[in-house]
Design a protein around this motif. Structure first.
Motif, short mmCIF file in Angstrom:
data_model
loop_
_atom_site.label_atom_id
_atom_site.label_comp_id
_atom_site.label_asym_id
_atom_site.label_seq_id
_atom_site.Cartn_x
_atom_site.Cartn_y
_atom_site.Cartn_z
N SER A 33 0.85 -1.19 0.00
CA SER A 33 0.00 0.00 0.00
C SER A 33 0.88 1.23 0.00
O SER A 33 2.03 1.20 0.44
N GLY A 62 -3.30 6.17 -0.15
CA GLY A 62 -4.55 5.44 0.04
C GLY A 62 -4.86 4.42 -1.03
O GLY A 62 -6.02 4.05 -1.21
N LEU A 79 -7.98 1.96 -1.18
CA LEU A 79 -8.30 1.36 0.11
C LEU A 79 -9.68 1.85 0.53
O LEU A 79 -10.01 3.04 0.36
N ALA A 80 -10.50 0.98 1.09
CA ALA A 80 -11.84 1.34 1.52
C ALA A 80 -11.81 2.29 2.72
O ALA A 80 -12.72 3.10 2.90
N SER A 81 -10.77 2.17 3.54
CA SER A 81 -10.60 3.03 4.71
C SER A 81 -9.14 2.99 5.12
O SER A 81 -8.34 2.26 4.52
N ASP A 82 -8.79 3.74 6.14
CA ASP A 82 -7.43 3.70 6.64
C ASP A 82 -7.20 2.41 7.41
O ASP A 82 -8.14 1.82 7.94
N GLY A 83 -5.97 1.97 7.46
CA GLY A 83 -5.62 0.83 8.31
C GLY A 83 -5.08 -0.34 7.53
O GLY A 83 -5.23 -0.45 6.31
N SER A 100 -7.66 -2.83 5.81
CA SER A 100 -8.12 -2.34 4.52
C SER A 100 -7.02 -2.48 3.46
O SER A 100 -7.31 -2.79 2.30
N SER A 101 -5.78 -2.31 3.87
CA SER A 101 -4.65 -2.49 2.96
C SER A 101 -4.58 -3.92 2.44
O SER A 101 -4.44 -4.15 1.24
#
Length: 184
Positions: free
Chosen positions: A122, A126, A156-160, A163-164
């Motif tokens: 990633s 994002g 990525l759908a969201s941070d973190g 999600s990665s």
């Protein structure tokens, strides 16, 4: 002596309160069909050196990578990529006859797919990225059927980290779609 004991106790409790290591797995887009069908073998897989580790890797800048010390793959990354790619190819080609390298004999395998994963991580913007060279051989004559390089990005759908890894799983699905289209 009391101060030393208090300091050591505080350090010990702080260590216990810190979050532990998290483990992640790549996932296929769906189950492999049951039963037989055209045999597909996936592997061997080669990984770029920066990926050949237990930790997840994030690209922080164009020439800078960071190793996530507390975020690790739950198993061997090359084996996970082979497992997920085999499952995705099985689903896309409607065959339950998929194997990962090494397998016992080529008798039931019609195609062998090798992968050279050059990038899979990633980025700070994002997105997850993949660059993979792949080759498909027809068996038993080991004739090269196709050889391509696949590159793609997935938001990525969201941070973190979860999600990665989910985005990287989607990229492996897209890679399998590219391979499957050339196994006809």
């Amino acid at each position: 002596m009391y101060r030393l004991f208090t300091l050591l106790t505080a350090l010990f409790l702080a260590g216990c309160a810190s979050p532990g290591t998290s483990y992640y797995v790549l996932t296929a887009s769906g189950p492999v069909p049951s039963g037989g069908g055209v045999g597909i073998g996936v592997g061997p897989i080669t990984l770029a050196e920066y990926l050949d580790r237990t930790n997840l890797v994030i690209q922080e800048a164009p020439n800078q990578l960071a190793v996530a010390e507390d975020h690790r793959w739950a198993g061997d990354l090359s084996a996970s990529i082979a497992r997920v790619t085999a499952a995705n190819l099985g689903r896309l080609r409607s065959t339950g006859n998929v194997r990962t390298y090494p397998w016992q004999g080529d008798g039931e395998i019609r195609y062998q797919v090798t992968l050279d994963i050059r990038q899979l991580h990633s980025e700070a913007d994002g997105h997850a990225i993949i660059e993979a060279g792949w080759r498909a051989y027809s068996l038993p004559d080991r004739r090269l059927k196709a050889s391509k390089t696949f590159t793609a990005r997935e938001a990525l759908a969201s941070d973190g980290y979860n999600s990665s890894v989910a985005a990287q799983s989607i990229l492996l699905q897209r890679l399998a779609e590219n391979i499957a289209a050339n196994l006809r």
